[in-house]
Design an enzyme around this catalytic site. Structure first.
Site, PDB file in Angstrom:
ATOM      1  N   TYR A 142      -5.306 -14.575  -5.936  1.00 16.42           N
ATOM      2  CA  TYR A 142      -6.664 -14.808  -4.940  1.00 16.42           C
ATOM      3  C   TYR A 142      -7.301 -15.617  -5.692  1.00 16.42           C
ATOM      4  O   TYR A 142      -7.701 -15.667  -6.875  1.00 16.42           O
ATOM      5  CB  TYR A 142      -7.039 -13.527  -4.743  1.00 16.42           C
ATOM      6  CG  TYR A 142      -8.758 -13.551  -4.242  1.00 16.42           C
ATOM      7  CD1 TYR A 142      -8.677 -13.640  -2.708  1.00 16.42           C
ATOM      8  CD2 TYR A 142      -9.748 -13.221  -4.742  1.00 16.42           C
ATOM      9  CE1 TYR A 142      -9.897 -13.635  -2.352  1.00 16.42           C
ATOM     10  CE2 TYR A 142     -11.117 -13.144  -4.203  1.00 16.42           C
ATOM     11  CZ  TYR A 142     -11.232 -13.379  -2.836  1.00 16.42           C
ATOM     12  OH  TYR A 142     -12.538 -13.406  -2.427  1.00 16.42           O
ATOM     13  N   ASP A 237      -6.836 -20.726 -12.330  1.00 16.10           N
ATOM     14  CA  ASP A 237      -7.727 -19.940 -11.910  1.00 16.10           C
ATOM     15  C   ASP A 237      -7.807 -18.911 -13.002  1.00 16.10           C
ATOM     16  O   ASP A 237      -7.081 -17.985 -12.811  1.00 16.10           O
ATOM     17  CB  ASP A 237      -7.538 -19.412 -10.366  1.00 16.10           C
ATOM     18  CG  ASP A 237      -8.662 -18.294 -10.151  1.00 16.10           C
ATOM     19  OD1 ASP A 237      -9.523 -18.283 -10.686  1.00 16.10           O
ATOM     20  OD2 ASP A 237      -8.762 -18.367  -8.783  1.00 16.10           O
ATOM     21  N   LYS A 265     -16.499 -14.334 -13.280  1.00  8.36           N
ATOM     22  CA  LYS A 265     -16.689 -12.915 -13.954  1.00  8.36           C
ATOM     23  C   LYS A 265     -17.364 -12.742 -15.435  1.00  8.36           C
ATOM     24  O   LYS A 265     -18.469 -12.840 -15.340  1.00  8.36           O
ATOM     25  CB  LYS A 265     -15.413 -12.205 -13.667  1.00  8.36           C
ATOM     26  CG  LYS A 265     -15.263 -12.286 -12.337  1.00  8.36           C
ATOM     27  CD  LYS A 265     -13.953 -11.491 -11.988  1.00  8.36           C
ATOM     28  CE  LYS A 265     -13.746 -11.155 -10.294  1.00  8.36           C
ATOM     29  NZ  LYS A 265     -12.421 -11.804  -9.677  1.00  8.36           N
TER      30      LYS A 265
END
Ligand SMILES: *Cc1c(COP(=O)(O)O)cnc(C)c1O
Length: 432
Positions: A142, A237, A265
């Site tokens: 994702y 990523d 994050k």
């Protein structure tokens, strides 16, 4: 005291599905989401006053646990000086210098407010830099919800992807190819056929959005080699794995240098911060130096940056990751022992401070294996644990997170609950 059920009903009457991000809605496991009132260390408390050991950690950012005093103080101090300026600050330089020092492949860095924005910009940058269109991504990874990345595999091998969301025009995804994670051969085939047209390969080097699947070293090495040989941009990523599996991210664990890295994050410590960074010659294609446009009203927000800097200071202390990996590894080892003692087909695995709990006998190495998990069994386990006061991610396909605040008391409490839950599952299996 208001119940979670009452709040969920009220939420659903005004917010689609009652939540501001879909996985929070418990659709995968059924039941009512817990509405959280406060958090401290490894715990959260819901509207009914019930305490849970939290293994969601805001889906990754809370590596220091909830309301860490140093982070809260930094946020309060920054907020008292103003919430946003839209003009540059010294703190932005400091966080940029700090991030680039910790992740040496990043020679230049640009901050955004969400991982979605940073990942979207990374592919635009790769396309602008290479002058090519094709992006390769992997099923189960994702990268946020930009149109070109909401893609699932097409019908045949090496065909172009289909939109995985309605509202995404086919034309938007026609340049995105979706391959199998950890399949180096397929990647070689794709490069053989399309090499000169591939702008970027984007990958989660440790995949955390199909539960937890570490990249195979050979797969990632092949990817690096093919990108170099064909002049394509390798984009790691690390929004989830960055500052989570190790201080230098997954790239430091594997010893592989990507061209561009996407972070998020943990770098915001619970506030909205994300970033993309990498080779100077690539990054200087970004506006205002280059022709690839990107911007953000709240990018580099002073309060968010303060939370990020405070978090980075804590995690850079000597021994932080050794301790975090030890807590997490011990936790998964004990989960494995409890499951096998009860004879239930569950297993757990970890990388640094992230872990997976799988309703299958062995940890998965591919998306297909993740999909073979016993979802009904996971859902029963999830609810037994929730009832006992342990909050795992409400889906069989999400990774879990341990923080430095998860002390022996929190872990022992979790293992006692898990031992009971596995026992229940054995009994239920016996009754069938
Ligand atoms: C969470 C995540 C994103 C998206 O970040 P948001 O801040 O939710 O937009 C992108 N990539 C990976 C690997 C993620 O885990």
């Amino acid at each position: 005291m208001v119940s979670n059920d009452t709040l969920f009903t009220r939420a659903q009457s005004i917010i689609p599905g009652g939540v501001n991000s879909p996985v929070r809605a418990f659709r995968s496991v059924g039941g009512t989401p817990r509405f959280i009132v406060r958090g401290a260390g490894p715990y959260v408390w819901d509207a009914e006053g019930r305490r849970y050991v939290d293994y969601i950690g805001s889906w990754g950012p809370l590596i220091l646990g909830h309301a860490h005093p140093a982070v809260v103080r930094a946020v309060q101090d920054a907020a008292a000086r103003g919430l946003s300026y839209g003009m540059p600050t010294e703190a932005e330089i400091e966080i940029a210098e700090r991030v680039c020092a910790l992740v040496p492949s990043m020679e230049r860095v640009r901050f955004t407010s969400s991982g979605t924005e940073a990942a979207m910009t990374a592919i635009r940058l790769a396309r602008g830099f290479t002058g090519r269109d094709i992006i390769i991504k992997f099923e189960g990874c994702y990268h946020g919800h930009a149109d070109a990345l909401l893609v699932k595999a097409g019908s045949g091998l090496l065909t172009h992807g289909q939109p995985s969301s309605s509202g995404v025009p086919k034309e938007t995804t026609q340049h995105t190819m979706v391959l199998d994670y950890n399949d180096a051969q397929q990647l070689e085939d794709a490069f053989r056929e399309h090499g000169k047209r591939i702008a970027a390969v984007m990958v989660e080097p440790v995949a955390g959005n199909m539960n937890l699947v570490p990249g195979a070293p050979e797969f990632l090495r092949t990817m690096r080699e093919l990108c170099t040989r064909h002049g394509s941009t390798l984009v790691f990523d690390e929004v989830m794995s960055g500052f989570r599996v190790a201080l230098g991210g997954a790239q430091s664990l594997y010893g592989i240098t990507p061209d561009v890295t996407v972070l998020g994050k943990v770098i915001g410590g619970g506030m909205p911060v994300a970033a993309l960074g990498g080779r100077r010659d690539i990054m200087e294609h970004l506006s205002p130096l280059g022709g690839v446009y990107q911007a953000g009203t709240l990018s580099g927000n002073p309060v968010s940056v303060a939370a990020g800097l405070a978090t980075l200071s804590e995690i850079a202390k000597p021994g932080f990751y050794e301790a975090l990996a030890a807590i997490t590894g011990d936790f998964t080892a004990r989960m494995n022992a409890a499951a096998s003692a009860a004879g239930v087909p569950f297993c757990a695995a970890s990388v640094g401070g992230m872990f997976g709990i799988f309703a299958r006998a062995t940890p998965p190495a591919s998306y297909a294996e993740v999909m073979q998990s016993d979802k009904p069994l996971f859902n029963r386990f999830f609810h037994l644990m929730l009832d006992a006061g342990v909050h795992f991610a409400p889906s069989a396909y999400e990774a879990g997170f341990v923080s430095s605040a998860h002390d022996a008391a929190a872990i022992d409490f979790t293992l006692a609950a898990a031992t009971q839950a596995f026992g229940q599952l054995t009994l239920q299996a016996g009754e069938k």
